[in-house]
Every structure is written in C-alpha cells, then in structure tokens.
Design a protein around this motif. Structure first.
Motif, PDB file in Angstrom:
ATOM      1  N   GLY A  84       7.630  -0.304   4.576  1.00 52.84           N
ATOM      2  CA  GLY A  84       8.394   0.429   3.564  1.00 52.84           C
ATOM      3  C   GLY A  84       8.672   1.849   4.046  1.00 52.84           C
ATOM      4  N   MET A  85       7.634   2.490   4.596  1.00 50.07           N
ATOM      5  CA  MET A  85       7.826   3.844   5.130  1.00 50.07           C
ATOM      6  C   MET A  85       8.839   3.834   6.279  1.00 50.07           C
TER       7      MET A  85
ATOM      8  N   ALA B   2       8.714  10.589   3.959  1.00 47.75           N
ATOM      9  CA  ALA B   2       9.034   9.270   3.414  1.00 47.75           C
ATOM     10  C   ALA B   2       7.872   8.818   2.546  1.00 47.75           C
ATOM     11  N   TYR B   3       8.171   8.360   1.359  1.00 47.15           N
ATOM     12  CA  TYR B   3       7.119   7.772   0.523  1.00 47.15           C
ATOM     13  C   TYR B   3       7.439   6.299   0.313  1.00 47.15           C
ATOM     14  N   ALA B   4       6.428   5.443   0.437  1.00 46.93           N
ATOM     15  CA  ALA B   4       6.624   4.023   0.134  1.00 46.93           C
ATOM     16  C   ALA B   4       5.370   3.468  -0.504  1.00 46.93           C
ATOM     17  N   HIS B   5       5.538   2.556  -1.441  1.00 48.70           N
ATOM     18  CA  HIS B   5       4.373   1.873  -1.994  1.00 48.70           C
ATOM     19  C   HIS B   5       4.293   0.447  -1.459  1.00 48.70           C
TER      20      HIS B   5
ATOM     21  N   GLY C 115       0.815  -1.208   0.000  1.00 48.79           N
ATOM     22  CA  GLY C 115       0.000   0.000   0.000  1.00 48.79           C
ATOM     23  C   GLY C 115       0.850   1.260   0.000  1.00 48.79           C
ATOM     24  N   ASP C 116       0.239   2.337  -0.499  1.00 44.24           N
ATOM     25  CA  ASP C 116       0.919   3.625  -0.605  1.00 44.24           C
ATOM     26  C   ASP C 116       0.827   4.389   0.700  1.00 44.24           C
ATOM     27  N   VAL C 117       1.959   4.913   1.136  1.00 43.19           N
ATOM     28  CA  VAL C 117       1.951   5.688   2.380  1.00 43.19           C
ATOM     29  C   VAL C 117       2.955   6.829   2.290  1.00 43.19           C
TER      30      VAL C 117
END
Ligand code: GLA
Length: 751
Positions: free
Chosen positions: A306-307, A298-301, A244-246
């Motif tokens: 991930g973040m 921080a961006y993570a998908h 998921g995107d965060v």
C-alpha cells in the motif's frame, strides 16, 4: 481537502486515504494531533493529560504552569532552546552568537494546487488535483519567518511537506540546520525500515525494531548514495506486504541528507528529515529566503505494498515529466559490458545490426567515445568525439543505428573532470578543492564545481553542442564519485559551507536547462548504477540505471528494494552474460530475462557473440516483453514474496495492467531445496468475483535440462475465480533447479 476548525484551532488535511491533523495551541505553537485513516472530524478524544514532568522546562511566559512544556508535546516544527530537547527543525545562529529564536504561529493560507519550489524539484499538481496549506511562523523579535507547506492530493495516499525560511530582520543569520519535516508520533510501537547498500549492491531492506534514542539514516557524500537511500518507513510490527499501518518518508533530494528518528523518555517518536546538518550551513542575509527540499510522506493501512503503491502513483503522476512520463520505454542494448572501452565503428555497426535483428529498439554507446579516453584515467570534461576511435564520428554511429530503424543513445558524465583533460589544464579551479591540501581522487577524477554559474554554463553548452545535431535520442547521465574537499574557488569564507547544497542546486539548474531544451530525448540517470536513484533525479530524468550489478539473482534484491519507493517504469534493468561480470554467477538466460523484465528492459552484453539458439531465445524474450510492456511499465506493481523476508529464497512480483485485465506474475526461487516444502503463491488485488484465465505459463529453464517439469503447466487455458487465486493461490512446489524463474500470464475474463 484542507479545513481549519476555528473553534478548536485544528487544521485537518484529508482525502480518502488519510487524515492529518494539527492544532494551534495558545495561539503560538503547532501541535501535531493525528495522522492515520481518514476521520470524519477531529475533536480531540485522546486529550493529553496535563502532567508536571520533572526536568521538562516551561517557556518563560508559562513559568507558573508546570504542566506545560515543549519537551512533552508533539510538535510540527521544533525550535532550539525553549525546552524541547529532541532533535530540532532549525538551528540558526544570530549575530550575537546565540541560536535561540521564538517562531510562533502568525497565520495561514490555503491555496488550490501546489506552488513550485524555487530551484528545487518537487511534486506538481493542477488546481483540481491538490490543495496546499501554508502556515507562517514568525519570530517574536522579527528576525525571521518559517513558512510550512503541506500539500494533500485528491485520491493519492501521499502528503508533501517543506519549509521556507526567511530573514525578515536586519541582521545576518546563519542556518546550521534547516529541516524539511518534523513529525511526532504518540508512541514508538514501530519497526523501522530503511534501504542500505554499497556500489553494485544498492537498496537492501533493513527492518529492525525502532529503538529508543536517536537512529539516523543519511550520509555526507554529496549524493543520495548507494550506501543509504533517502527513504525511511515506520510500520506497525505486524505489518506485512498486504496488511498493517505504515508511514513512509521519501526525500526529493540528491545531496547529503539526514532522516532521523528519536524515541524519547515518554516513548513518543520524532521523525526529522532534511539536508544533513553535518554537511551544511547557509548564510541568510536580510531579505533572503532559503527553501528546503520536499519530503513525500505516504500513509497506508494495507501494508508495505500500500505504501509503495502510494509512492508509485504519486511519482508517476506528479513527479515524472515530459514525453516519456506515461510512455513505454524503448528496449535497449548498451555496449558497456559488451566492449568496455574497446570499440570502434565496425564493432558498433555489428552491434546495431544484431540489435535490429533481435527486435531491440535503442542502441546506446557508453563510456569511451570522447577525448582520448581509452580507460577511466582521462578526458572527463572534454566532450568531443574521439575520431581515431570513431572514424565516422558520432554522426556515423548514430546513422548506423538510425538507418536500421533503431534509436541512438549516448553516455555522458558531465559533472566530472579528469586531471588529464584539456578542461582541467584550462580551468584547474573549476574542480571542487581546498587551496592548501591535495585533492582526493576517486576513479582518477575530480568533481566540477557546479555551484558556479560559469561551470554550469560550460556543462550545459558542452552537452547541448552534441545534442543539437539531433542525432541523439537518449542520454545516460552518469556520476561516478562522491564529493570531497567540497569548497569553491568562487566563494567567500562565510559561504563556503553552502557549497555541497549549492552543487546540488547547480545540478538541478543544469538538468532543467538541458532536459527542457531537448524534450524529445529520453534521459536516464546513473551513478555507478543506482548511486543517485532518488526522486529528485527522476523529476528531470524519468528512469535510472538501477545498479552496476547485472547478476539476475542480485537484481532480485536490488530491484525489490528499489520498488519500496520507485515504480518499475523508473528502473533500468538489463540482461548480461554469464558468468556474470560482477559476481561470477551462472544463471539460465530465462532467469536473467525475467529478472530484467521488471523494469525498462535491455541487454548489456555482446549480443553478436551469442549462438543461434541463444539469439532465438532472446528474440522470444523481446517479443514477450513487448507484449507485456504496457502492463509492466504502466500498470500496478505488487510484491507477493520479498527476498528480504520469510525464506529469503523466493521472490514474486505481480504486475496488473491499468485496465486490470492482464496480469504478469513472476516467481523466482533462488536455491533448490531437497524434500521441497509445499509452497503456494497467493495472488493479491484481484477482483474476487471475476474469473481469470491462465493464458500462458513459462516454466523454469534449468542449466542442465530444459524445464523442471513443474505441474502447473497443466493449468494453461483453465479459469479460476479471483478469490481462489488469492486464498489458495498456485502451487509452486515442484522445483528442482537453482535460479529458477517462472512466469504466468493471466487474463481477466468477464464475470
Ligand atoms: C558507471 C556506470 C556503468 C558504465 C560505467 C562507464 O559505472 O554505472 O553503467 O556506464 O560507469 O564508465
């Protein structure tokens, strides 16, 4: 990494984790365009429709262009009074009493590396690790400029932002809000994550649907605080730990802050981060500049892990400094819960002897060694050893540790002053206070006015006077109350509202001076536990005492909550006695040890009073921790099960060594259940094609019997491919004891 497309007027900040794009519109306004997975090129496929929106005003120059309004465009920087009614970046009062300026695009510069922020902690990078974009906005009347800084790091999933406000005119300006970041998202389909808590109950995760209107995470306590942490995340609703995107926001600041979200009428979301304007004003004379603290985004998908891993990597490589940045940290014993204020040379010598025998590496003397401090009523500020208590002085206690090959550490609370202290009797005006009203006390103490140079010098000198003996290898730097009556005897009325921020700047200056003078000393910050667990403090001191709550079960939540932003190597985590001093809970020794193994390990109990059997167990735990320490402290951390989600009854942490060859997998089940549901523990981040051997397994210890007899013990010595361990996982069903803690050690065997 950073380009400017002259044709489309688009800045594109890019690495292999994300693209961040914004444009210069009409030669004046910075409009946010895109933030997410990397794009080859930004061309504006989702061009916004030009719509005439009622009650959304046009800036003066565009009176006849009813489809253009600052109220409806996504902005990188939002000023007051021109029709954008959302939370602004800036509120500046001019001499004529108005608070409207026109800050328009003037130009940009792209620099290699990352310039330091004057007087403030921030991420750092060498010229080949990062690129920085500085965009200048200038007021059309020449009154001020704002320089927006953006840094992209090669290979890191983070971006930093900050602003430098400059008075370029002839009149005095008063900043009443000077945000570090404004970022607009085109929708509000997010969950909002923040970390809340209290003393001895820090950083629980709050995850709620992002609501329309304004939501604020922040405080006016003059500290980053136990109550709300300077962290915020927006995650797509289905985001979990692994997918998921965060978007995460972490503020490098230790004072009163505000992290606000605003979902407005068209459903877009603004994020504003900065010093809390409720607690701040700054008078900016002609020629002066004001530098805001920095925000790390921080961006993570690939989900919340991930973040977190993006934050962890950035903080380990670009925030922590000094000798201990990449070094494993010593295992310590701290005498606080062992003795509180009741100790003498003999007791400390016994502790040191026992510590050595158990394999401990550092002995820490906590509160009560100075002035005439027999309880928490007195002596803060009088940093001279109490020779009635410690007949051999600090040298004697240090010698007792050193001669056994242990390091020696000492507690200070340098920002404070007790009313009953020689320092207060000599300098009552050195405490923050207002002249007309009595001061508010907290733990019987007042706060030193670190905004004043002479007070900063006193603090630096009194701490350095002790450190210069060379006998101190570690310092625990505490801060046990928040700021009230935050006014300074040394300041003119128009500058009084600056005091809380100047206090923080004074603290940073003091910390820089002391830590740079003693590069071999390991510093750990503390504020009644984790009341100032923030990125700014970590810039000076590479670890923080995570909480005054040492109960293993509470720590599962506190440490998991902390891990959303900060890596395990920054968290002090100690084993304490049962019944636990904060919550009275009785848990098995192994559970306490495994919970504490997540961070910088230690003991916070009277180890001299343990039975021989307990000592034997502690020796085994220390030996085990030493073996796993490089993997835990220098490897990659992954949350597999979070105590804030799902059943809330299970926690699982996975540590993967830097070379990916060793895995330490901890699983905790808080309460036992009847008719135990079948449960699997699925690993993550393994090489699907590699085989992993289960090298060791530690079943749960129970309070009533030795082990719960979980069947997975039979797997020891067997190997499994990474894909099976990730898809099928390990069975963790057979658990018939409360407060159960398990550990598996896996080794990657060649493909
Ligand atoms: C704070 C710290 C504790 C201990 C005490 C001493 O509460 O968090 O660990 O050092 O102060 O007074």
């Amino acid at each position: 990494m950073i380009t400017f497309d002259e044709k489309r007027n688009v800045f594109h900040l890019k690495n292999d984790r994300f693209s961040y794009c914004f444009s210069v519109e009409r030669g004046k306004y910075l409009l946010h365009q895109y933030f997410g997975r990397p794009l080859r090129e930004f061309r504006g496929s989702a061009e916004r429709p030009a719509v005439d929106r009622g009650f959304s005003p046009q800036p003066g120059a565009y009176e006849n262009e009813r489809t253009f309004s600052l109220d409806v465009v996504p902005q990188e920087f939002a000023t007051n009074g021109h029709g954008d009614f959302r939370i602004p970046s800036l509120d500046v009062v001019l001499e004529n009493g108005t608070n409207v300026v026109e800050l328009w695009y003037e130009g940009y510069e792209i620099k290699k590396g990352k310039p330091a922020l004057e007087g403030l902690p921030a991420l750092y990078a060498s010229d080949d690790e990062a690129e920085t974009l500085e965009v200048t906005l200038a007021d059309t009347k020449g009154r001020m400029k704002a320089i927006l800084s953006y840094t992209v790091f090669a290979g890191d999933g983070v971006l930093t932002r900050s602003v430098r406000y400059m008075n370029t005119g002839k009149e005095t300006l008063r900043l009443e809000n000077a945000a570090s970041l404004c970022l607009d998202f085109p929708d509000h389909d997010f969950d909002r994550l923040s970390l809340y808590g209290g003393h001895a109950a820090e950083r629980s995760l709050e995850r709620i649907r992002l609501m329309r209107g304004t939501m604020v995470t922040g405080n006016t306590r003059g500290a980053s605080s136990h109550q709300q942490s300077p962290f915020l995340a927006l995650a797509r609703p289905k985001t979990d730990e692994l997918s998921g995107d965060v978007y995460g926001f972490s503020f490098i600041y230790s004072g009163s802050f505000r992290m606000a979200t605003e979902v407005e009428q068209f459903g877009t979301t603004r994020v504003i981060v900065g010093i809390n304007p409720d607690d701040f004003a700054w008078t900016l004379a002609p020629g002066d500049a004001f530098q805001t603290p920095e925000v790390v985004i921080a961006y993570a998908h690939d989900g919340l892990n991930g973040m977190s891993q993006a934050f962890h990597q950035a903080y380990r490589n670009h925030l922590l400094r000094g000798k201990y940045q990449h070094a494993v940290r010593p295992i310590l014993v701290n005498n606080w819960e062992a003795t509180y204020f009741d100790f003498d040379d003999k007791k400390l010598d016994d502790l040191a002897a026992c510590a050595k025998d158990l394999g401990i590496e550092l002995m820490v003397l906590d509160d009560g060694w100075f002035g005439h401090r027999e309880d928490d009523n007195s002596s803060l500020g009088d940093w001279k050893v109490n020779r009635e208590k410690l007949k051999g002085g600090l040298e004697g206690v240090a010698e007792s540790a050193h001669k056994r090959g242990l390091k020696f550490g000492l507690w200070f609370e340098p920002e404070m002053i007790s009313k009953d202290s020689d320092l207060y009797r000599a300098h009552p005006d050195w405490a923050l206070h207002v002249p007309d009203y009595p001061s508010s006390f907290s733990r019987h103490q007042l706060v030193l006015d670190l905004s004043r140079k002479e007070v900063q010098d006193y603090v630096v000198n009194s701490v350095c006077d002790i450190l210069k003996s060379g006998a101190i290898d570690y310092v625990k730097w505490d801060f046990n109350r928040h700021l009230t009556e935050a006014f300074s005897a040394g300041r003119t009325p128009e500058h009084q509202r600056e005091t809380k921020h100047r206090f923080v700047l004074g603290l940073y200056s003091v910390l820089e001076r002391i830590t740079q003078s003693y590069p071999d000393v390991l510093f750990e910050s503390c504020s009644g536990g984790g009341g100032r667990f923030d990125a700014a403090m970590l810039y000076y001191m590479p670890q923080t005492w995570t909480s005054d709550d040492t109960d293993a079960i509470c720590r599962l939540s506190i440490q998991t909550g902390t891990s959303y932003v900060f890596p395990p190597i920054t968290m002090g985590a100690h084993v304490s006695v049962t019944p636990n001093h904060q919550v009275g809970r009785v848990t098995p020794m192994q559970t306490r040890a495994f919970a504490a193994m997540m961070g910088c390990y230690g003991y916070e109990m009277d180890i001299t009073r343990m039975s021989d059997a307990e000592k034997q167990q502690v020796k085994e735990h220390i030996a085990l921790y030493k073996r796993l320490r490089p993997t835990i402290q220098l490897g990659t951390f992954t949350r597999l099960l979070s105590p804030f989600e799902g059943t809330k009854n299970e926690t699982a942490w996975m540590f993967t060594s830097e070379d990916a060859k060793e895995i330490a997998l901890f699983y905790f089940k808080t309460l036992s259940e009847p008719c135990t549901p079948i449960r699997r523990l699925r690993l993550a981040g393994l090489d699907p094609d590699a085989a992993y051997k289960i090298a060791a397994y530690y079943p749960a210890q129970s309070l009533s019997h030795d082990s719960d007899g979980s069947g997975t013990g039979t797997l020891v010595g067997r190997t499994f491919y990474g894909d099976e361990l990730m898809q099928e996982g390990l069975n963790v069903t057979k658990i018939n004891t409360d407060f159960a803690a398990y550990l598996w050690v896996l080794e990657k065997v060649m493909k």
